[in-house]
Design a protein around this motif. Sequence first.
Motif, PDB file in Angstrom:
ATOM      1  N   SER A   1       0.626   5.975  -0.252  1.00  0.00           N
ATOM      2  CA  SER A   1       0.043   6.890  -0.539  1.00  0.00           C
ATOM      3  C   SER A   1       0.861   8.237  -0.550  1.00  0.00           C
ATOM      4  O   SER A   1       1.687   8.133   0.336  1.00  0.00           O
ATOM      5  CB  SER A   1      -1.483   7.021   0.323  1.00  0.00           C
TER       6      SER A   1
ATOM      7  N   ASP B   1       0.877  -1.089   0.037  1.00  0.00           N
ATOM      8  CA  ASP B   1      -0.106  -0.009   0.358  1.00  0.00           C
ATOM      9  C   ASP B   1       0.931   1.129  -0.014  1.00  0.00           C
ATOM     10  O   ASP B   1       1.942   1.246   0.665  1.00  0.00           O
ATOM     11  CB  ASP B   1      -0.864  -0.042   1.147  1.00  0.00           C
TER      12      ASP B   1
ATOM     13  N   GLU C   1       0.522  12.582  -0.312  1.00  0.00           N
ATOM     14  CA  GLU C   1      -0.233  13.707  -0.511  1.00  0.00           C
ATOM     15  C   GLU C   1       0.733  15.097  -0.267  1.00  0.00           C
ATOM     16  O   GLU C   1       1.301  15.104   0.549  1.00  0.00           O
ATOM     17  CB  GLU C   1      -1.199  13.802   0.822  1.00  0.00           C
TER      18      GLU C   1
END
Length: 158
Positions: free
Chosen positions: A24, A22, A26
């Motif tokens: 991510s 996983d 930002e």
Amino acid sequence: MAEENGATPQVRMSVLAQFVRDMSFENMVAQKGITGADVQPDIQVAVSLDARKRQADHQFEIVTKYKVTSKNKANGDTLFLLEVDYGGVFHVEGVPEEQLHPFLLIECPRMLFPFVRRIISDVTRDGGFPPLNIDTVDFLVLYRQEMARRAQAQTPAN
């Protein structure tokens, strides 16, 4: 039979697979339109580990979890947040049962670290920031801290 002769068994470890479980990223700077002149980054890296036995004999899955937060020292605003769960499947033989847990949570993450460091560097660069080369993680210290934390959590409060 090697143990009967007084010899220690031969430790064998091989990496069968590596993968990003996983991830991510930002970029708050781009989202909020913060200008570069007033930015003084303060970077925090948190690392956690997870290990589990797989169905196949002598196979284990180790996942290293990195949370990288960059905040502006001037006002505390978040500049970027990167979370990566990076795993590896290992074949491990010859490690005594009482030493298996620390072996899996110290030696296996050491093998994975250079790869996840490159991923973090590439993602921060591709995300519009200078490439971040995180410091080497001392997995032995991390393991000892976790064991101490667990021991503290298990002792009843006086």
